[in-house]
Design a protein around this motif. Structure first.
Motif, short mmCIF file in Angstrom:
data_model
loop_
_atom_site.label_atom_id
_atom_site.label_comp_id
_atom_site.label_asym_id
_atom_site.label_seq_id
_atom_site.Cartn_x
_atom_site.Cartn_y
_atom_site.Cartn_z
N HIS A 37 34.24 38.75 30.82
CA HIS A 37 35.22 39.52 31.59
C HIS A 37 36.36 38.70 32.16
O HIS A 37 37.33 39.27 32.68
CB HIS A 37 34.51 40.26 32.74
N GLY A 38 36.27 37.38 32.12
CA GLY A 38 37.32 36.54 32.70
C GLY A 38 37.37 36.71 34.21
O GLY A 38 36.49 37.34 34.81
N MET A 39 38.43 36.14 34.82
CA MET A 39 38.55 36.25 36.28
C MET A 39 39.99 36.60 36.62
O MET A 39 40.90 35.85 36.29
CB MET A 39 38.13 34.92 36.92
N GLY A 40 40.21 37.75 37.26
CA GLY A 40 41.57 38.16 37.63
C GLY A 40 42.08 37.31 38.79
O GLY A 40 41.34 36.54 39.39
N GLY A 41 43.38 37.51 39.10
CA GLY A 41 44.02 36.73 40.16
C GLY A 41 43.34 36.93 41.50
O GLY A 41 43.14 35.97 42.25
N PHE A 42 42.99 38.19 41.82
CA PHE A 42 42.40 38.47 43.13
C PHE A 42 41.04 37.77 43.27
O PHE A 42 40.76 37.14 44.30
CB PHE A 42 42.22 39.98 43.31
N MET A 43 40.24 37.87 42.21
CA MET A 43 38.91 37.24 42.26
C MET A 43 39.05 35.71 42.36
O MET A 43 38.30 35.06 43.09
CB MET A 43 38.08 37.62 41.04
N ALA A 44 40.03 35.15 41.64
CA ALA A 44 40.24 33.70 41.69
C ALA A 44 40.65 33.28 43.10
O ALA A 44 40.17 32.25 43.61
CB ALA A 44 41.32 33.30 40.69
N ALA A 45 41.51 34.08 43.73
CA ALA A 45 41.96 33.76 45.09
C ALA A 45 40.78 33.85 46.06
O ALA A 45 40.63 33.00 46.95
CB ALA A 45 43.07 34.70 45.53
N MET A 46 39.94 34.87 45.88
CA MET A 46 38.75 35.02 46.74
C MET A 46 37.82 33.82 46.58
O MET A 46 37.27 33.30 47.54
CB MET A 46 37.95 36.28 46.36
N PHE A 47 37.65 33.40 45.30
CA PHE A 47 36.78 32.26 45.01
C PHE A 47 37.32 31.01 45.72
O PHE A 47 36.57 30.29 46.39
CB PHE A 47 36.70 32.05 43.50
N ALA A 48 38.64 30.78 45.59
CA ALA A 48 39.24 29.60 46.23
C ALA A 48 39.09 29.67 47.74
O ALA A 48 38.71 28.69 48.39
CB ALA A 48 40.71 29.49 45.84
N PHE A 49 39.37 30.85 48.30
CA PHE A 49 39.26 31.00 49.75
C PHE A 49 37.82 30.71 50.22
O PHE A 49 37.61 29.96 51.17
CB PHE A 49 39.67 32.41 50.20
N TYR A 50 36.85 31.29 49.53
CA TYR A 50 35.45 31.10 49.93
C TYR A 50 34.99 29.65 49.75
O TYR A 50 34.22 29.13 50.55
CB TYR A 50 34.53 32.05 49.15
N MET A 51 35.46 28.99 48.69
CA MET A 51 35.10 27.57 48.49
C MET A 51 35.58 26.75 49.70
O MET A 51 34.84 25.94 50.25
CB MET A 51 35.78 27.01 47.23
N ILE A 52 36.85 26.98 50.09
CA ILE A 52 37.43 26.21 51.19
C ILE A 52 36.81 26.63 52.52
O ILE A 52 36.41 25.78 53.33
CB ILE A 52 38.97 26.37 51.20
N ALA A 53 36.70 27.95 52.75
CA ALA A 53 36.22 28.44 54.06
C ALA A 53 34.78 28.01 54.31
O ALA A 53 34.45 27.50 55.39
CB ALA A 53 36.35 29.96 54.13
N TYR A 177 39.47 46.08 42.19
CA TYR A 177 39.59 46.37 40.76
C TYR A 177 39.06 47.77 40.41
O TYR A 177 39.11 48.18 39.25
CB TYR A 177 38.82 45.33 39.94
N GLN A 178 38.53 48.48 41.42
CA GLN A 178 37.99 49.82 41.21
C GLN A 178 36.98 49.85 40.07
O GLN A 178 37.04 50.71 39.18
CB GLN A 178 39.14 50.81 40.91
N SER A 179 36.04 48.88 40.08
CA SER A 179 35.05 48.89 39.01
C SER A 179 33.75 48.23 39.46
O SER A 179 33.77 47.28 40.25
CB SER A 179 35.61 48.21 37.75
#
Ligand SMILES: [Zn+2]
Ligand SMILES: [Zn+2]
Length: 379
Positions: A37-53, A177-179
């Protein structure tokens, strides 16, 4: 039978199960999801935020703020690190600080919960898999217990971890992503994969940072400085410095050393969110470096003198050894000067400190040359 040697009655099944299952999913389901499924921009941003936070909540919050009290912080910072620290799935700050303070007090000995002398795997995560018998008392965190928020986090840490660490990213990705598939992605990537990465980064501080790297400040303990480890541990890789000066808010003390935790604390102090940043004086740091450099020089000279050489080889090496002796004397002079400065609380000028550091470096470089030349001559 390998299982015969494992004390099954002492296995901490919940922790072992959690670490095992999340690691398994991070290595199988998470990459499978990314391929399909790959990773959309929103999910990538969430991942980065959670890694740092969650990562910084452990290094800045659990470690430097609560375990070592190396600075003070206003309530938004404390609240943030308690919430996202819980979401890192490393237990409550009370448990964490209790273990960590014992680690510093008893480093490399039996009462060190992650004693590196029990092996790399034990220090990394093996210590978590078994219950201690008897469980040591939590009597070294009474100062933290006075904080009602810390007590609150201790009580609800697993609930917060589930809600903030797993449910929240699942819900946000699902809604954005409504899914349902994206919700699963939120759980697998931002929840589980991120948890495993942050946990193993923390584990590396107890294993790799007591195993690989140099010891410029002290060889009285196994802790080591490594810039490679600093890259994956938010700056905690300068662990030799940290064990020598545990109340300093900096681990990478040199301006060029990669320590995003230190930068964050400093930046937060500029907007009034952190205060009373504790720093060890430059002279004290230099004294530790000089002590270590002198010990290494002494050791190197003794090594060269301990092996018999042919007369021809002696002639070849004598000049280098003489130079080394001269360096030894120079460092001894610096040492007494700095020691006097420390007792009389004299601040040295930056250029003077720089010159002394250069001298330490030259002496150590020369030592390395002499020792390798010595080995070559003997060979
Ligand atoms: Zn350590
Ligand atoms: Zn520490």
């Amino acid at each position: 039978m390998i299982f015969k040697h494992i004390p099954l009655d002492r296995v901490s099944w919940i922790t072992t199960g959690f670490l095992g299952i999340t690691l398994f999913l991070a290595l199988t389901a998470a990459p499978a999801y990314l391929i399909m499924h790959g990773m959309g921009g929103f999910m990538a941003a969430m991942f980065a935020f959670y890694m740092i936070a969650t990562g910084l909540s452990i290094t800045l919050g659990y470690h430097r703020l609560y375990s070592h009290l190396s600075f003070g912080a206003k309530w938004p910072v404390r609240f943030f690190v308690l919430i996202f620290g819980a979401a890192a799935w490393e237990n409550s700050v009370l448990n964490w600080a209790c273990d960590h303070r014992r680690h510093h007090k008893h480093v490399d000995h039996d009462d060190d919960p992650y004693n590196i002398n029990n092996g790399f795997f034990f220090a990394h995560m093996g210590w978590l898999l078994f219950k201690l018998n008897p469980e040591p008392p939590m009597d070294n965190v009474n100062d933290l217990r006075k904080d009602p928020w810390v007590r609150w986090q201790h009580k609800y840490v697993h609930l917060i971890a589930v809600l903030v660490g797993f449910v929240l990213p699942m819900v946000l990705c699902g809604l954005y992503y409504q899914s349902w598939t994206a919700a699963l992605g939120g759980l697998l990537i931002v929840g589980i994969l991120r948890t495993v990465l942050v946990q193993h980064a923390t584990f590396c501080i107890n294993s790799a940072c007591h195993y690989f790297g140099g010891q410029p400040y002290s060889t009285k303990h196994s802790a080591r400085d490594s810039w490679v480890m600093a890259l994956v541990t938010y700056g905690e890789g300068y662990h030799n410095y940290h064990h020598e000066f545990q109340h300093d808010y900096r681990n990478g003390v040199k301006p060029w050393q990669f320590d995003p935790t230190k930068w964050s604390i400093w930046l937060l102090s500029k907007i009034g969110m952190t205060y009373n940043l504790r720093r060890v004086s430059e002279a004290k740091i230099l004294l530790a470096e000089l002590t270590e450099a002198r010990r290494r020089l002494e050791h190197g000279v003794a090594f060269c003198n301990s092996k018999p050489l042919t007369d021809a080889a002696k002639v070849k090496l004598q000049a280098s050894l003489d130079y080394l002796h001269q360096k030894q004397e120079e460092l001894a002079t610096h040492y007494y000067q700095v020691q006097k400065g420390v007792t009389e609380r004299v601040e040295f000028s930056k250029s003077k400190v720089r010159a002394w550091r250069r001298d330490i470096q030259h002496s150590l470089d020369h030592l390395d040359q002499v020792v390798s030349r010595f080995r070559a001559v003997r060979a």
